[in-house]
Design a protein around this motif. Structure first.
Motif, short mmCIF file in Angstrom:
data_model
loop_
_atom_site.label_atom_id
_atom_site.label_comp_id
_atom_site.label_asym_id
_atom_site.label_seq_id
_atom_site.Cartn_x
_atom_site.Cartn_y
_atom_site.Cartn_z
N UNK A 173 0.82 -1.21 0.00
CA UNK A 173 0.00 0.00 0.00
C UNK A 173 0.85 1.26 0.00
N UNK A 174 0.43 2.28 -0.75
CA UNK A 174 1.08 3.59 -0.80
C UNK A 174 2.54 3.49 -1.21
N UNK A 175 2.75 2.98 -2.41
CA UNK A 175 4.07 3.01 -3.01
C UNK A 175 3.97 3.63 -4.40
N UNK A 176 4.96 3.40 -5.24
CA UNK A 176 4.99 4.02 -6.57
C UNK A 176 5.07 2.97 -7.68
N UNK A 177 4.48 1.83 -7.43
CA UNK A 177 4.53 0.73 -8.39
C UNK A 177 3.69 1.04 -9.62
N UNK A 178 4.25 0.75 -10.80
CA UNK A 178 3.51 0.93 -12.06
C UNK A 178 3.24 -0.40 -12.75
N UNK A 179 3.99 -1.44 -12.39
CA UNK A 179 3.83 -2.75 -13.03
C UNK A 179 4.19 -3.83 -12.02
N UNK A 180 3.24 -4.70 -11.71
CA UNK A 180 3.50 -5.79 -10.75
C UNK A 180 3.25 -7.15 -11.40
N UNK A 181 3.39 -7.20 -12.71
CA UNK A 181 3.17 -8.46 -13.42
C UNK A 181 4.16 -9.54 -12.99
N UNK A 182 5.32 -9.14 -12.45
CA UNK A 182 6.31 -10.11 -11.99
C UNK A 182 5.77 -10.97 -10.86
N UNK A 183 4.75 -10.48 -10.15
CA UNK A 183 4.21 -11.23 -9.03
C UNK A 183 3.57 -12.55 -9.48
N UNK A 184 3.34 -12.68 -10.76
CA UNK A 184 2.78 -13.93 -11.29
C UNK A 184 3.75 -15.10 -11.13
N UNK A 185 5.03 -14.80 -10.90
CA UNK A 185 6.03 -15.86 -10.76
C UNK A 185 6.47 -16.07 -9.30
N UNK A 186 5.70 -15.57 -8.34
CA UNK A 186 6.09 -15.70 -6.94
C UNK A 186 5.98 -17.14 -6.46
N UNK A 187 6.63 -17.43 -5.34
CA UNK A 187 6.69 -18.80 -4.81
C UNK A 187 5.66 -19.07 -3.72
N UNK A 188 4.75 -18.12 -3.47
CA UNK A 188 3.81 -18.29 -2.37
C UNK A 188 2.36 -18.41 -2.85
N UNK A 189 2.18 -18.82 -4.08
CA UNK A 189 0.83 -18.90 -4.64
C UNK A 189 -0.08 -19.84 -3.85
N UNK A 190 0.50 -20.84 -3.26
CA UNK A 190 -0.30 -21.81 -2.54
C UNK A 190 -0.70 -21.41 -1.15
N UNK A 191 -0.10 -20.30 -0.62
CA UNK A 191 -0.35 -19.90 0.77
C UNK A 191 -0.88 -18.47 0.92
N UNK A 192 -0.63 -17.60 -0.05
CA UNK A 192 -0.99 -16.19 0.09
C UNK A 192 -2.51 -16.02 0.20
N UNK A 193 -2.94 -15.34 1.28
CA UNK A 193 -4.37 -15.14 1.53
C UNK A 193 -4.79 -13.69 1.36
N UNK A 194 -3.86 -12.76 1.57
CA UNK A 194 -4.19 -11.33 1.55
C UNK A 194 -3.13 -10.60 0.73
N UNK A 195 -3.55 -9.95 -0.36
CA UNK A 195 -2.62 -9.25 -1.25
C UNK A 195 -3.15 -7.84 -1.48
#
Length: 341
Positions: free
Chosen positions: A78-100
């Motif tokens: 929250x409250x950053x300067x991100x313009x592209x977060x498509x890289x998050x598609x390759x994260x290693x926590x897909x099976x556990x992440x509940x809140x994004x």
């Protein structure tokens, strides 16, 4: 195990001075007075953290080391300067992440979300996103809360597989028509204020809906809500509604806000015997005459009434009459009344 990595309000432009590999177990609030984060002595691996909070920094990209975190359950950008977060598609926590959460950045697109099978809450409000379609990739997730307020969304789309949704926030967008909610029968809260809706439609099947906000649209009628029989809070302020109609089936209503509309009479409230808060301010109600009949069903339930901004509020015995009419009244307009006990 590190339960949480909290770097809120750290004013970081990047995470290069955070030794992610060696780990960090302290929160930013305990780093005040320390010259650099890299000088901290760390004893537990960040890879074991279950929550990472990066709220209110100046990050412009996702650090690749964050993508390798396993077992992560909550991530907040929250409250950053991100313009592209498509890289998050390759994260290693897909099976556990509940809140994004990516609230209040500079995103123009929702990233691909394939494989996030545990996600329950997703937040993209206050960005520049134009389409909801990418959330369709969450077909296997038990998503319950979706927040995409204050963007540039023009249509409700991509939600057909999200049948577990209970909260949907799409306020302050550019939506002209309520559609695409056929599979959202589980919704409890729906927020569509500050859009461009001209009529109420596509909501009659939402029989579990408890809170509905349609304020600041272009409505001239409230008809179309008759099927929403579980409603307890209905917000319709700042529209062009002419009459109180279509409320007979909404017998569970406790809060009704129709302030700043074009109402000229108080009527058709007879079935709302549970009503506690009634906001009628800034309309065109000419007189208090007949109000005792109009609010007879609410005599023992109403505790808050707003009527200022109407000609009726100019009655010299305004307060006296309302107190006599409603014995449980605790607030009249912006004035809290003295307790009667």
């Amino acid at each position: 195990m590190a339960e949480e990595l909290d770097l809120t309000n750290a004013h970081l432009h990047s995470l290069e001075n955070v030794d992610v590999h060696q780990g960090l177990t302290v929160s930013w609030h305990s780093l005040k007075g320390v010259a650099t984060i890299s000088a901290i002595s760390c004893c537990s691996p960040v890879s074991a953290a279950q929550a990472v909070d990066l709220t209110a920094n100046r990050l412009k990209e996702v650090d690749p080391r964050l993508l390798a975190l396993k077992g992560l359950r909550s991530l907040n950008f929250r409250q950053n300067l991100l313009t592209d977060v498509s890289a998050w598609d390759s994260c290693s926590c897909k099976g556990t992440l509940e809140d994004l959460e990516f609230r209040d950045n500079q995103l123009t697109q929702i990233p691909p979300l394939n494989g996030f099978v545990a996600l329950r809450r997703l937040e993209f409000s206050y960005n520049e996103i134009r389409s909801l379609e990418p959330v369709a990739s969450l077909s296997c997730a038990p998503l319950r809360e979706l927040y995409v307020a204050a963007n540039k969304i023009t249509a409700i789309a991509g939600l057909s597989s999200l049948t577990a949704l209970t909260v949907l926030e799409l306020g302050s967008n550019r939506i002209r028509q309520v559609e695409g909610l056929e599979a959202q029968g589980a919704l409890v809260e729906l927020w569509l204020g500050r859009n461009r809706l001209e009529r109420v439609q596509g909501l009659g099947h939402l029989t579990n809906l408890v809170r509905l906000s349609l304020q600041s649209n272009r409505l001239d009628s409230m008809l179309g809500l008759e099927g929403c029989t579980s409603l307890e809070e209905l917000y319709l302020s700042h529209n062009g509604i002419l009459k109180l109609k279509g409320l007979d089936t909404l017998t569970r209503l406790k809060v009704l806000d129709v302030s700043s509309n074009r109402l000229t009479a108080v009527d058709n409230l007879g079935s709302l015997s549970r009503l506690e808060d009634l906001w009628l301010n800034d309309n065109q109600i000419p007189t208090l005459d007949g109000l005792d009949t109009a609010l007879a069903s609410q005599r023992e339930s109403l505790t808050t009434v707003y009527l200022h901004g109407n000609p009726a509020a100019g009655d010299p015995r305004y307060k006296e009459k309302l107190l006599a009419l409603l014995p449980r009244l605790a607030q009249l307009d912006d004035k809290v009344l003295p307790s009667k006990t």
